[in-house]
Design an enzyme around this catalytic site. Structure first.
Site, PDB file in Angstrom:
ATOM      1  N   HIS A  58     -13.928  -3.133 -11.966  1.00  0.00           N
ATOM      2  CA  HIS A  58     -13.015  -1.990 -12.056  1.00  0.00           C
ATOM      3  C   HIS A  58     -12.055  -2.210 -13.216  1.00  0.00           C
ATOM      4  O   HIS A  58     -11.486  -3.289 -13.368  1.00  0.00           O
ATOM      5  CB  HIS A  58     -12.245  -1.846 -10.737  1.00  0.00           C
ATOM      6  CG  HIS A  58     -11.504  -0.536 -10.611  1.00  0.00           C
ATOM      7  ND1 HIS A  58     -12.077   0.682 -10.915  1.00  0.00           N
ATOM      8  CD2 HIS A  58     -10.244  -0.258 -10.189  1.00  0.00           C
ATOM      9  CE1 HIS A  58     -11.195   1.656 -10.685  1.00  0.00           C
ATOM     10  NE2 HIS A  58     -10.078   1.114 -10.254  1.00  0.00           N
ATOM     11  N   TYR A  81      21.560  20.467   1.132  1.00  0.00           N
ATOM     12  CA  TYR A  81      22.128  19.202   1.601  1.00  0.00           C
ATOM     13  C   TYR A  81      22.857  18.464   0.488  1.00  0.00           C
ATOM     14  O   TYR A  81      22.382  18.407  -0.645  1.00  0.00           O
ATOM     15  CB  TYR A  81      21.018  18.287   2.141  1.00  0.00           C
ATOM     16  CG  TYR A  81      20.412  18.778   3.426  1.00  0.00           C
ATOM     17  CD1 TYR A  81      21.156  18.827   4.603  1.00  0.00           C
ATOM     18  CD2 TYR A  81      19.093  19.194   3.467  1.00  0.00           C
ATOM     19  CE1 TYR A  81      20.592  19.278   5.783  1.00  0.00           C
ATOM     20  CE2 TYR A  81      18.507  19.640   4.647  1.00  0.00           C
ATOM     21  CZ  TYR A  81      19.272  19.681   5.805  1.00  0.00           C
ATOM     22  OH  TYR A  81      18.732  20.119   6.963  1.00  0.00           O
ATOM     23  N   CYS A  91      14.488  20.297   0.849  1.00  0.00           N
ATOM     24  CA  CYS A  91      14.602  20.021   2.280  1.00  0.00           C
ATOM     25  C   CYS A  91      13.227  19.702   2.868  1.00  0.00           C
ATOM     26  O   CYS A  91      12.220  19.740   2.163  1.00  0.00           O
ATOM     27  CB  CYS A  91      15.188  21.232   2.997  1.00  0.00           C
ATOM     28  SG  CYS A  91      16.682  21.888   2.213  1.00  0.00           S
ATOM     29  N   MET A  92      13.178  19.436   4.160  1.00  0.00           N
ATOM     30  CA  MET A  92      11.906  19.091   4.791  1.00  0.00           C
ATOM     31  C   MET A  92      10.914  20.258   4.757  1.00  0.00           C
ATOM     32  O   MET A  92       9.741  20.084   4.436  1.00  0.00           O
ATOM     33  CB  MET A  92      12.142  18.647   6.237  1.00  0.00           C
ATOM     34  CG  MET A  92      10.902  18.096   6.903  1.00  0.00           C
ATOM     35  SD  MET A  92      11.182  17.627   8.615  1.00  0.00           S
ATOM     36  CE  MET A  92      12.143  16.147   8.444  1.00  0.00           C
ATOM     37  N   ASP A  93      11.402  21.457   5.073  1.00  0.00           N
ATOM     38  CA  ASP A  93      10.514  22.617   5.189  1.00  0.00           C
ATOM     39  C   ASP A  93      10.734  23.665   4.109  1.00  0.00           C
ATOM     40  O   ASP A  93       9.995  24.640   4.048  1.00  0.00           O
ATOM     41  CB  ASP A  93      10.739  23.321   6.535  1.00  0.00           C
ATOM     42  CG  ASP A  93      10.587  22.385   7.705  1.00  0.00           C
ATOM     43  OD1 ASP A  93       9.681  21.527   7.644  1.00  0.00           O
ATOM     44  OD2 ASP A  93      11.373  22.486   8.658  1.00  0.00           O
ATOM     45  N   ARG A 113      -7.463  -7.772  -8.259  1.00  0.00           N
ATOM     46  CA  ARG A 113      -7.297  -7.194  -6.928  1.00  0.00           C
ATOM     47  C   ARG A 113      -8.443  -7.652  -6.039  1.00  0.00           C
ATOM     48  O   ARG A 113      -8.316  -8.591  -5.283  1.00  0.00           O
ATOM     49  CB  ARG A 113      -7.239  -5.665  -7.056  1.00  0.00           C
ATOM     50  CG  ARG A 113      -6.984  -4.961  -5.745  1.00  0.00           C
ATOM     51  CD  ARG A 113      -6.826  -3.449  -5.932  1.00  0.00           C
ATOM     52  NE  ARG A 113      -8.037  -2.806  -6.436  1.00  0.00           N
ATOM     53  CZ  ARG A 113      -8.162  -1.496  -6.613  1.00  0.00           C
ATOM     54  NH1 ARG A 113      -7.152  -0.692  -6.357  1.00  0.00           N
ATOM     55  NH2 ARG A 113      -9.294  -0.995  -7.073  1.00  0.00           N
ATOM     56  N   LYS A 171     -12.544   9.643  -2.039  1.00  0.00           N
ATOM     57  CA  LYS A 171     -11.605   8.939  -1.156  1.00  0.00           C
ATOM     58  C   LYS A 171     -10.337   9.774  -0.957  1.00  0.00           C
ATOM     59  O   LYS A 171     -10.059  10.697  -1.728  1.00  0.00           O
ATOM     60  CB  LYS A 171     -11.266   7.577  -1.756  1.00  0.00           C
ATOM     61  CG  LYS A 171     -10.539   7.630  -3.092  1.00  0.00           C
ATOM     62  CD  LYS A 171     -10.541   6.251  -3.754  1.00  0.00           C
ATOM     63  CE  LYS A 171      -9.816   6.269  -5.093  1.00  0.00           C
ATOM     64  NZ  LYS A 171     -10.087   5.054  -5.875  1.00  0.00           N
ATOM     65  N   ARG A 221     -18.367   5.775 -11.834  1.00  0.00           N
ATOM     66  CA  ARG A 221     -17.686   6.155 -10.573  1.00  0.00           C
ATOM     67  C   ARG A 221     -16.523   7.076 -10.932  1.00  0.00           C
ATOM     68  O   ARG A 221     -15.500   6.619 -11.422  1.00  0.00           O
ATOM     69  CB  ARG A 221     -17.134   4.910  -9.862  1.00  0.00           C
ATOM     70  CG  ARG A 221     -18.151   3.812  -9.615  1.00  0.00           C
ATOM     71  CD  ARG A 221     -17.510   2.634  -8.872  1.00  0.00           C
ATOM     72  NE  ARG A 221     -16.307   2.124  -9.499  1.00  0.00           N
ATOM     73  CZ  ARG A 221     -16.285   1.183 -10.455  1.00  0.00           C
ATOM     74  NH1 ARG A 221     -17.407   0.622 -10.875  1.00  0.00           N
ATOM     75  NH2 ARG A 221     -15.137   0.799 -10.976  1.00  0.00           N
TER      76      ARG A 221
HETATM   77  C1  LIG Z   1     -10.721   5.346  -7.094  1.00  0.00           C
HETATM   78  C2  LIG Z   1     -11.748   4.538  -7.761  1.00  0.00           C
HETATM   79  C3  LIG Z   1     -12.524   5.080  -8.797  1.00  0.00           C
HETATM   80  C4  LIG Z   1     -12.275   6.452  -9.374  1.00  0.00           C
HETATM   81  O1  LIG Z   1     -11.211   6.381 -10.290  1.00  0.00           O
HETATM   82  P1  LIG Z   1     -10.740   7.632 -11.143  1.00  0.00           P
HETATM   83  O2  LIG Z   1      -9.713   7.069 -12.042  1.00  0.00           O
HETATM   84  O3  LIG Z   1     -10.157   8.605 -10.167  1.00  0.00           O
HETATM   85  O4  LIG Z   1     -11.916   8.179 -11.842  1.00  0.00           O
HETATM   86  C5  LIG Z   1     -13.522   4.280  -9.326  1.00  0.00           C
HETATM   87  N1  LIG Z   1     -13.751   3.041  -8.870  1.00  0.00           N
HETATM   88  C6  LIG Z   1     -13.020   2.483  -7.883  1.00  0.00           C
HETATM   89  C7  LIG Z   1     -13.310   1.102  -7.438  1.00  0.00           C
HETATM   90  C8  LIG Z   1     -11.993   3.220  -7.309  1.00  0.00           C
HETATM   91  O5  LIG Z   1     -11.250   2.653  -6.342  1.00  0.00           O
END
Ligand SMILES: *Cc1c(COP(=O)(O)O)cnc(C)c1O
Length: 382
Positions: free
Chosen positions: A171, A274, A321-323, A142, A44, A226
């Site tokens: 999760h 700045y 700064c920005m750049d 969540r 992601k 995951r």
């Molecule tokens: C982002 C995410 C993960 C991965 O988490 P890490 O801490 O980067 O390993 C696993 N499960 C879900 C639902 C996530 O949103």
């Protein structure tokens, strides 16, 4: 010549991405898995800033079984890149996104009845079955149905014949911080599964562990893990007083670099940048770097970070700064314009980790990595 995105190689500021290290990490983490446990590589947010397509391809080549994306559009983008592996949309979708979900053959997280019915109906119209992964809330608060409601929800879902319940998952909110709470979440998941057995409901494959879950806790693997941050070479911390379960050696994947744009000789008592928040105490050599907050170098780091030049640390001074930003190179008289500067990564024998940089402005490596701006070309090491 290494490949690069968008702005190509025409910039002195770049994020070098070491895909060998990424594949190495993927294999090292796979070696922590019990036989038969599958690996979802989470790519992601443009693979935590590393580039979704190259990382997705590298993960699959190193043995990942499927990909996880945050949002639907990220899944569609990977399909447009020609990736045909299973892709799961982790945060789920809204009803008006169902057509695209099915068209691009993506799976979604599911935790509501109306959405389940809507997907089932559309799947029937497309003359196919849709893969859905059921999210259970064991304490993250969540997304997910309450863990005690899972049997009833599954019974309802099993009645929708065009849905394929591909997994049930939860999760972990604190697997890098709080061992007791993580054990409680895992315990709730075990009870949920027991509940299904007692009710004679078929139990789909189960997954719970993110990177910290896998590395810190036994019995968190179930049928799949995951993994995100660990693939990118960041080892999440273990909760205090809790011994990690696995300690694979992982390699950092991103190295953020720039080059000295200009060296300024400033007399003592000169203000810098700045807001005049820095004044030279001595005759100084100030190196100006062509990287700023528009590139993701957070302004909160002003005066509170170091960079590597010539294999040595130099303090950043004045407001970012920005750049651009400035560093005090007075103690590094050999530094020249055009010379390589490392924001995080290795140079000579010295290292600044993304963990170090993140701690300096009170955030986590996740945010620093995916905050490296789109103006910074990702350069893939050959
Ligand atoms: C982002 C995410 C993960 C991965 O988490 P890490 O801490 O980067 O390993 C696993 N499960 C879900 C639902 C996530 O949103």
């Amino acid at each position: 010549m290494p490949a690069a995105n968008g702005l190509g190689l025409h910039r002195s500021t770049r994020a070098e991405i070491d895909l060998d290290a990424f594949r190495f990490n993927t294999r090292a983490l796979r070696n922590c898995l019990n036989p038969g446990v599958r690996l979802m590589a989470v790519v992601k947010a443009d693979a935590y800033g590393h580039g979704a397509q190259p990382c997705a391809e590298a993960a699959l080549s190193a043995g990942a079984d499927m990909l996880g994306v945050g949002i639907l559009a990220e899944g569609i983008e990977l399909r447009h890149c020609g990736i045909d592996a299973p892709i799961h949309v982790l945060i789920g979708i809204l009803p008006d996104e169902i057509d695209d979900l099915l068209r691009y053959n993506l799976s979604t997280t599911l935790c509501s009845e109306p959405l389940a019915e809507a997907i089932a109906k559309k799947a029937a119209a497309h003359n196919r079955r849709a893969d859905v992964h059921i999210k259970v809330d064991t304490g993250m608060g969540r997304l997910g149905i309450d863990w005690e409601e899972l049997p009833a929800y599954l019974e309802f879902l099993y009645g929708l014949k065009t849905l394929n319940v591909a997994s049930v998952f939860t999760h972990l909110s604190s697997a890098d911080e709080d061992a007791d709470y993580t054990q409680l979440q895992l315990q709730r998941m075990r009870e949920t599964i027991d509940l299904l057995e007692r009710k004679n409901l078929p139990c789909p494959p189960v997954h719970c562990a993110n990177s910290a879950g896998l590395l810190n806790f036994a019995d968190s693997q179930y049928n799949m893990v995951r993994l995100g941050i660990a693939l990118y070479g960041v080892v999440p911390p273990a909760p205090q007083g809790h011994a990690p379960r696995h300690t694979p050696e992982l390699k950092p994947v991103m190295h953020w670099k720039t080059r000295v744009l200009r060296i300024n000789a400033l007399p003592a008592h000169s203000y810098l940048s700045y807001g005049r928040r820095f004044i030279t105490r001595r005759d100084s050599r100030i190196a100006v770097l062509p990287v700023g907050y528009a590139d993701g170098l957070n302004r909160a780091l002003s005066g509170n970070m170091e960079v590597l030049i010539g294999g040595r640390r130099a303090p950043q001074v004045g407001t970012i700064c920005m750049d651009t930003c400035m560093v005090d190179a007075t103690d590094l008289p050999e530094v020249r314009e055009g010379e390589e500067v490392v924001l995080f990564g290795k140079q000579g024998n010295e290292v600044i980790t993304v963990e170090e940089l993140s701690a300096r402005y009170n955030t986590i490596p996740y945010e620093t990595l995916c905050g490296v701006g789109k103006r910074v070309p990702r350069v893939y090491l050959p």
